[in-house]
Design a protein around this motif. Structure first.
Motif, PDB file in Angstrom:
ATOM      1  N   PRO A 163       0.797  -1.232   0.000  1.00 10.27           N
ATOM      2  CA  PRO A 163       0.000   0.000   0.000  1.00 10.27           C
ATOM      3  C   PRO A 163       0.830   1.283   0.000  1.00 10.27           C
ATOM      4  O   PRO A 163       0.331   2.336  -0.405  1.00 10.27           O
ATOM      5  CB  PRO A 163      -0.813  -0.115   1.301  1.00 10.27           C
ATOM      6  N   GLU A 164       2.086   1.184   0.447  1.00 11.07           N
ATOM      7  CA  GLU A 164       2.937   2.383   0.422  1.00 11.07           C
ATOM      8  C   GLU A 164       3.198   2.857  -1.009  1.00 11.07           C
ATOM      9  O   GLU A 164       3.562   4.012  -1.233  1.00 11.07           O
ATOM     10  CB  GLU A 164       4.270   2.096   1.132  1.00 11.07           C
ATOM     11  N   ALA A 165       3.007   1.979  -1.971  1.00  9.44           N
ATOM     12  CA  ALA A 165       3.215   2.321  -3.384  1.00  9.44           C
ATOM     13  C   ALA A 165       1.897   2.762  -4.027  1.00  9.44           C
ATOM     14  O   ALA A 165       1.537   2.329  -5.112  1.00  9.44           O
ATOM     15  CB  ALA A 165       3.800   1.126  -4.128  1.00  9.44           C
ATOM     16  N   CYS A 166       1.165   3.639  -3.342  1.00  7.41           N
ATOM     17  CA  CYS A 166      -0.139   4.100  -3.828  1.00  7.41           C
ATOM     18  C   CYS A 166       0.037   5.382  -4.633  1.00  7.41           C
ATOM     19  O   CYS A 166       0.396   6.436  -4.089  1.00  7.41           O
ATOM     20  CB  CYS A 166      -1.082   4.328  -2.649  1.00  7.41           C
ATOM     21  N   VAL A 167      -0.198   5.294  -5.925  1.00  5.44           N
ATOM     22  CA  VAL A 167      -0.042   6.392  -6.877  1.00  5.44           C
ATOM     23  C   VAL A 167       1.417   6.862  -6.877  1.00  5.44           C
ATOM     24  O   VAL A 167       1.752   8.003  -6.549  1.00  5.44           O
ATOM     25  CB  VAL A 167      -1.015   7.561  -6.589  1.00  5.44           C
ATOM     26  N   VAL A 168       2.295   5.959  -7.256  1.00 12.39           N
ATOM     27  CA  VAL A 168       3.733   6.244  -7.331  1.00 12.39           C
ATOM     28  C   VAL A 168       4.250   5.849  -8.717  1.00 12.39           C
ATOM     29  O   VAL A 168       3.604   5.096  -9.438  1.00 12.39           O
ATOM     30  CB  VAL A 168       4.525   5.480  -6.234  1.00 12.39           C
ATOM     31  N   PRO A 169       5.442   6.338  -9.085  1.00 12.74           N
ATOM     32  CA  PRO A 169       6.001   5.979 -10.391  1.00 12.74           C
ATOM     33  C   PRO A 169       6.331   4.493 -10.523  1.00 12.74           C
ATOM     34  O   PRO A 169       6.420   3.759  -9.532  1.00 12.74           O
ATOM     35  CB  PRO A 169       7.279   6.823 -10.468  1.00 12.74           C
ATOM     36  N   VAL A 170       6.538   4.070 -11.744  1.00 19.03           N
ATOM     37  CA  VAL A 170       6.986   2.708 -12.050  1.00 19.03           C
ATOM     38  C   VAL A 170       8.314   2.447 -11.330  1.00 19.03           C
ATOM     39  O   VAL A 170       9.229   3.281 -11.391  1.00 19.03           O
ATOM     40  CB  VAL A 170       7.184   2.549 -13.574  1.00 19.03           C
ATOM     41  N   PRO A 171       8.446   1.329 -10.645  1.00 22.84           N
ATOM     42  CA  PRO A 171       9.730   1.010 -10.002  1.00 22.84           C
ATOM     43  C   PRO A 171      10.869   1.005 -11.022  1.00 22.84           C
ATOM     44  O   PRO A 171      10.699   0.543 -12.156  1.00 22.84           O
ATOM     45  CB  PRO A 171       9.497  -0.390  -9.423  1.00 22.84           C
ATOM     46  N   ARG A 172      12.023   1.514 -10.607  1.00 21.14           N
ATOM     47  CA  ARG A 172      13.142   1.676 -11.543  1.00 21.14           C
ATOM     48  C   ARG A 172      13.597   0.350 -12.139  1.00 21.14           C
ATOM     49  O   ARG A 172      13.993   0.295 -13.306  1.00 21.14           O
ATOM     50  CB  ARG A 172      14.321   2.372 -10.845  1.00 21.14           C
ATOM     51  N   ASP A 173      13.535  -0.737 -11.370  1.00 21.72           N
ATOM     52  CA  ASP A 173      13.999  -2.006 -11.924  1.00 21.72           C
ATOM     53  C   ASP A 173      13.099  -2.482 -13.059  1.00 21.72           C
ATOM     54  O   ASP A 173      13.565  -3.167 -13.979  1.00 21.72           O
ATOM     55  CB  ASP A 173      14.120  -3.076 -10.829  1.00 21.72           C
ATOM     56  N   ILE A 174      11.810  -2.108 -13.022  1.00 22.06           N
ATOM     57  CA  ILE A 174      10.926  -2.444 -14.146  1.00 22.06           C
ATOM     58  C   ILE A 174      11.282  -1.613 -15.369  1.00 22.06           C
ATOM     59  O   ILE A 174      11.319  -2.129 -16.502  1.00 22.06           O
ATOM     60  CB  ILE A 174       9.444  -2.261 -13.745  1.00 22.06           C
ATOM     61  N   ASP A 175      11.559  -0.321 -15.175  1.00 19.88           N
ATOM     62  CA  ASP A 175      12.042   0.502 -16.296  1.00 19.88           C
ATOM     63  C   ASP A 175      13.285  -0.121 -16.931  1.00 19.88           C
ATOM     64  O   ASP A 175      13.390  -0.216 -18.165  1.00 19.88           O
ATOM     65  CB  ASP A 175      12.388   1.916 -15.814  1.00 19.88           C
ATOM     66  N   GLN A 176      14.226  -0.538 -16.088  1.00 18.75           N
ATOM     67  CA  GLN A 176      15.468  -1.134 -16.590  1.00 18.75           C
ATOM     68  C   GLN A 176      15.194  -2.424 -17.350  1.00 18.75           C
ATOM     69  O   GLN A 176      15.782  -2.686 -18.409  1.00 18.75           O
ATOM     70  CB  GLN A 176      16.416  -1.407 -15.406  1.00 18.75           C
ATOM     71  N   MET A 177      14.289  -3.247 -16.812  1.00 18.17           N
ATOM     72  CA  MET A 177      13.965  -4.523 -17.459  1.00 18.17           C
ATOM     73  C   MET A 177      13.365  -4.301 -18.850  1.00 18.17           C
ATOM     74  O   MET A 177      13.768  -4.941 -19.834  1.00 18.17           O
ATOM     75  CB  MET A 177      12.963  -5.302 -16.590  1.00 18.17           C
TER      76      MET A 177
END
Length: 395
Positions: A371-385
């Motif tokens: 829940p802490e990731a509520c309306v937050v950017p895409v995690p950086r590791d997903i961008d990298q992947m």
């Protein structure tokens, strides 16, 4: 015709645009093959409220390859009937019609949430806004595609209290889709609607975010003189240093042959601006919601004496008492997904953006964010992947 020729002809297939798009989305195809093995959405349902057009099919088929049960609707005015027909032929539940009626569209959104899906894939915050009012315990979270949706959902974070990853906050989405693809598709849409030149035209772009940057650049590259209007003085300075004209708002409207809104905010051009608008000016919107140009107020203005509607071309011309006229494209809806043969953004940009969607939904489905990731950017590791996978296919 010889036997060999008849046999060769019999093996031919009349393919569709959905087939063409599907074969062109190389990243989604690779992701679908992986998902068919890993099944990250096994036993889960995903409710989607996103433009229903051929590129969306490639995303939805990728999610289904991962085991998802899909419940879908579209966005206002952008639903393409052939896409709905195809999805239903694949056994997918779709609550959507091609409509500009906000009430009918809201009913379809309610129907999706009424199915109580485990994950939501939202575009503009519509589905999550309904879920915030009528929460249910099985909703795990999901994704939001747009800046407009992020702005809408941020005040609801305490109510929502679930992971919602904002795709538009990914740098990949910002440069690949917003800056490059939106600029290209809005320029293409101007040409598709009007069949008029851009050479020597004075174009005013409202908003110098990623979409505005791309739009301004594409019209300048097509030999237009481009002015930029933005409320933020720092952003306006950036446009100035990028070589664009940055006049005061009233001067930018008065001089423009073409006015383009790409801000994500309502009432950017209103009926109060009517005295400023040049005779023959063309108004078009590239923002997600059809609110940036107050079309209804223009139509109802007492100075408007006649409206000509070129229905096949989705153009309306408003004639004024003083002899001026102005033209509105696509009723103020997002121009690149409105009008005759709406194509939207490029395949490659959507392949990247939808790969981000698929990976973010996978992360939420697996419980990799809370829940802490509520309306937050895409995690950086997903961008990298996603970036690494795209580069590997491009080499």
């Amino acid at each position: 015709m010889t036997y060999e020729n008849r046999k060769e002809r019999a093996m031919e297939k009349t393919a569709t645009r959905i087939d063409w798009i599907g074969s062109s989305c190389r990243l989604l195809r690779a992701t679908a093959m992986e998902f068919a093995e890993t099944r990250p959405f096994e036993g889960l349902s995903i409710g989607t409220g996103i433009h229903l057009e051929p590129k969306t099919v490639a995303l939805l088929m990728t999610l289904r390859a991962g085991g998802a049960n899909l419940i879908c609707t579209g966005n206002l005015n952008s639903t393409q009937p052939s896409t709905v027909e195809y999805l239903r032929s694949q056994g997918i539940k779709v609550f959507a019609t091609q409509t500009t009626d906000p009430v009918a569209h809201h009913d379809s959104l309610e129907a999706v949430v009424g199915e109580r899906p485990d994950l939501l894939l939202d575009n503009g915050g519509d589905l999550f806004a309904i879920a915030a009012k009528r929460p249910y315990s099985s909703l795990r979270g999901g994704t939001e595609e747009t800046t407009s949706g992020r702005t809408r959902l941020l005040p609801m974070r305490e109510q929502l209290n679930m992971p919602i990853l904002v795709i538009n906050d990914s740098p990949i989405k910002q440069f690949a889709e917003n800056r490059h693809a939106v600029g290209q598709s809005l320029f293409e849409s101007y040409m598709r609607f009007t069949n008029r030149s851009t050479n020597g035209k004075r174009v005013t772009v409202f908003g110098y975010g990623a979409c505005g940057k791309g739009t301004a650049a594409c019209f300048r590259n097509a030999f237009s003189t481009v002015s930029v209007v933005d409320l933020d003085s720092v952003t306006t300075l950036e446009a100035h240093l990028d070589g664009f004209v940055t006049p005061l708002r009233e001067d930018a409207i008065r001089s423009a042959d073409v006015l383009v809104t790409v801000t994500g905010f309502p009432n950017i051009i209103t009926a109060a601006d009517l005295p400023l608008i040049k005779d023959g000016a063309i108004l078009m919107n590239g923002g997600h919601f059809p609110l940036e140009i107050d079309v209804a107020a223009f139509r109802a203005h007492p100075d408007v004496v006649r409206i000509d509607r070129y229905e096949a071309d989705y153009i309306e011309t408003l004639h004024l008492k003083d002899g001026r006229s102005l033209h509105i494209l696509g009723e103020g809806h997002m121009a690149n997904l409105a009008g005759p043969r709406p194509l939207g953004n490029s395949v490659e940009s959507m392949d990247l953006g939808f790969a981000l969607q698929a990976r973010c939904l996978e992360r939420v489905a697996k419980g990799g964010v809370g829940p802490e990731a509520c309306v937050v950017p895409v995690p950086r590791d997903i961008d990298q992947m996603v970036a690494s996978a795209h580069l590997a296919l491009a080499r």
